[in-house]
Write an enzyme that holds these catalytic residues in place. Structure first.
Site, mmCIF file in Angstrom:
data_model
loop_
_atom_site.group_PDB
_atom_site.id
_atom_site.type_symbol
_atom_site.label_atom_id
_atom_site.label_comp_id
_atom_site.label_asym_id
_atom_site.label_seq_id
_atom_site.Cartn_x
_atom_site.Cartn_y
_atom_site.Cartn_z
ATOM 1 N N VAL A 1 0.835 -1.204 0.000
ATOM 2 C CA VAL A 1 0.000 0.000 0.000
ATOM 3 C C VAL A 1 0.868 1.252 0.000
ATOM 4 O O VAL A 1 0.580 2.224 -0.703
ATOM 5 C CB VAL A 1 -0.957 -0.007 1.207
ATOM 6 N N ASP A 2 1.932 1.250 0.778
ATOM 7 C CA ASP A 2 2.853 2.390 0.777
ATOM 8 C C ASP A 2 3.380 2.673 -0.622
ATOM 9 O O ASP A 2 3.367 3.819 -1.095
ATOM 10 C CB ASP A 2 4.043 2.097 1.697
ATOM 11 N N ASN A 3 3.889 1.641 -1.272
ATOM 12 C CA ASN A 3 4.513 1.841 -2.574
ATOM 13 C C ASN A 3 3.496 2.245 -3.634
ATOM 14 O O ASN A 3 3.751 3.139 -4.453
ATOM 15 C CB ASN A 3 5.274 0.577 -2.987
#
Length: 394
Positions: free
Chosen positions: A174-176
């Protein structure tokens, strides 16, 4: 013959980057690689990701969260709570094309560095905001990181472990994805400014990105009868798994009295608060768990101690208590449960596409722009529908 320093698309653009950890810095990294000058604003001593390390045989610890996403940036360290730092940032923002920030909703406004503050001085400034949950209502102002957002958005229950435990994604998906969506949104905003003279405020919520990544699966639940309210799955007899390499424990799904809860409390102040809230202040002084790395090395023992304490309440009770005290915790929702949550409704994540009996509900793309609504509700074309328009001979 190519020159040694060929031109890049963002040469001459300046970005002021207030973000930390993974998602926001990745967006800044994309802009650096495209030629922008990115000035990273850090607290004195540097951002927390500099201290999250992995150990490889034969070499010093590597800051594996920090190093990949901060190449080629410039860094300034300031205490944003001081008037001197505020004035320094105002002057820098006067020279910038883009501001990136990823604080909890309202933080930059309290510091006097919100979009209205900066854009009243620099009308050409694009202000790009990344949040965990969107800040659109009572459910959206909580803190959140990759693990917790992924679980709340339904990403951990589609492929549970053989014991029924929610499956934690072993990297920052999700971060990336959110970092790339934020960079894409900034590029669109820059193009909008260059073509149409509009300097936008851009908003991306990690939760919206996580939902968007599962649009195909969630569509099945959006277009049938309403589901039951979210509830935790029964707790099976779970096997222990080996500790993880990153010093970010506790960050996992843990058993409670009636099911699993996902908790991330690896930051020292969060770890201490968690221990007190679950009635185990002794764990703070326990040498097995005194530091992030020791908690990772002693992961099995850590899990056993936490689950012993967590067995005293239900998953929902723990989520309410931990969230009320500022910790990152949530239920691991299924896709069916996700589409019925208040947060899902609060973030306006669906679109009605088509007309009449052919109307269907789909997931919208996550980036939001202050100057326009980035949605199209026309249905997909039939195969070859526009052949006559585009393929006819002139």
């Amino acid at each position: 013959m190519p020159t040694s320093n060929p031109a890049k698309p963002l040469d001459g653009f300046r970005v002021l980057d207030f973000t930390q950890n993974v998602a926001g810095p990745l967006a800044g990294q994309v802009l650096v690689d495209l030629g922008a000058e990115v000035i990273k604003v850090e607290a004195p001593g540097g951002e927390a990701a500099r201290q999250i390390t992995s150990v490889l045989p034969g070499r010093p610890p590597l800051a594996t969260y920090f190093l990949p996403n901060n190449r080629g940036k410039k860094s300034v360290t300031v205490d944003l709570t001081t008037e001197q730092a505020k004035q320094q940032m105002l002057r820098l923002a006067d020279t910038a094309d883009v501001v990136l920030e990823a604080f909890r909703p309202g933080t930059m406004e309290k510091l006097g560095l919100g979009p209205d503050d900066l854009r009243s001085r620099n009308p050409n400034l694009i202000y790009a905001r990344l949040t965990a949950y969107g800040g659109n209502g009572p459910h959206g102002s909580r803190p959140g990181i990759d693990l917790v957002v992924a679980a709340e958005a339904g990403m951990t229950t589609g492929m549970p472990t053989p014991e029924g435990k929610p499956q934690i994604i072993p990297f920052q998906l999700v971060d990336n994805a959110s970092g790339h969506v934020l960079a894409q949104a900034v590029l669109a905003a820059l193009l909008h400014r260059e073509r149409n003279g509009v300097a936008d405020v851009v908003q991306v919520a990690m939760y919206d990105v996580a939902v968007g990544l599962q649009a195909n699966q969630l569509m099945m639940h959006l277009n049938r009868a309403a589901s039951d309210q979210p509830k935790p799955e029964p707790a099976p007899k779970a096997k222990r798994r080996k500790g993880v390499g990153f010093a970010t424990q506790p960050s996992d799904a843990f058993r409670t009295a009636d099911g699993y809860i996902v908790i991330s409390a690896y930051v020292p102040k969060h770890w201490q608060k968690l221990c007190y809230l679950i009635g185990r202040p002794d764990l703070v002084e326990d040498q097995r768990f005194a530091e992030q790395r020791s908690r990772s090395i002693n992961y099995a023992e850590l899990t056993a101690e936490l689950e012993l304490a967590l067995a005293s309440k239900t998953a929902t009770e723990w989520v309410q208590l931990l969230q009320a005290n500022g910790l990152m915790a949530c239920l691991a929702h299924t896709w069916k449960q996700v589409v019925d949550t208040p947060l899902f409704a609060e973030n306006d994540l669906t679109l009605e596409v088509g007309r009449g009996a052919d109307t269907i509900t789909v997931i919208r793309t996550p980036a939001r722009y202050a100057s326009f609504r980035a949605v199209v509700t026309d249905p997909p074309p039939t195969a070859g529908e526009h052949n006559a328009v585009f393929l006819a001979r002139p």
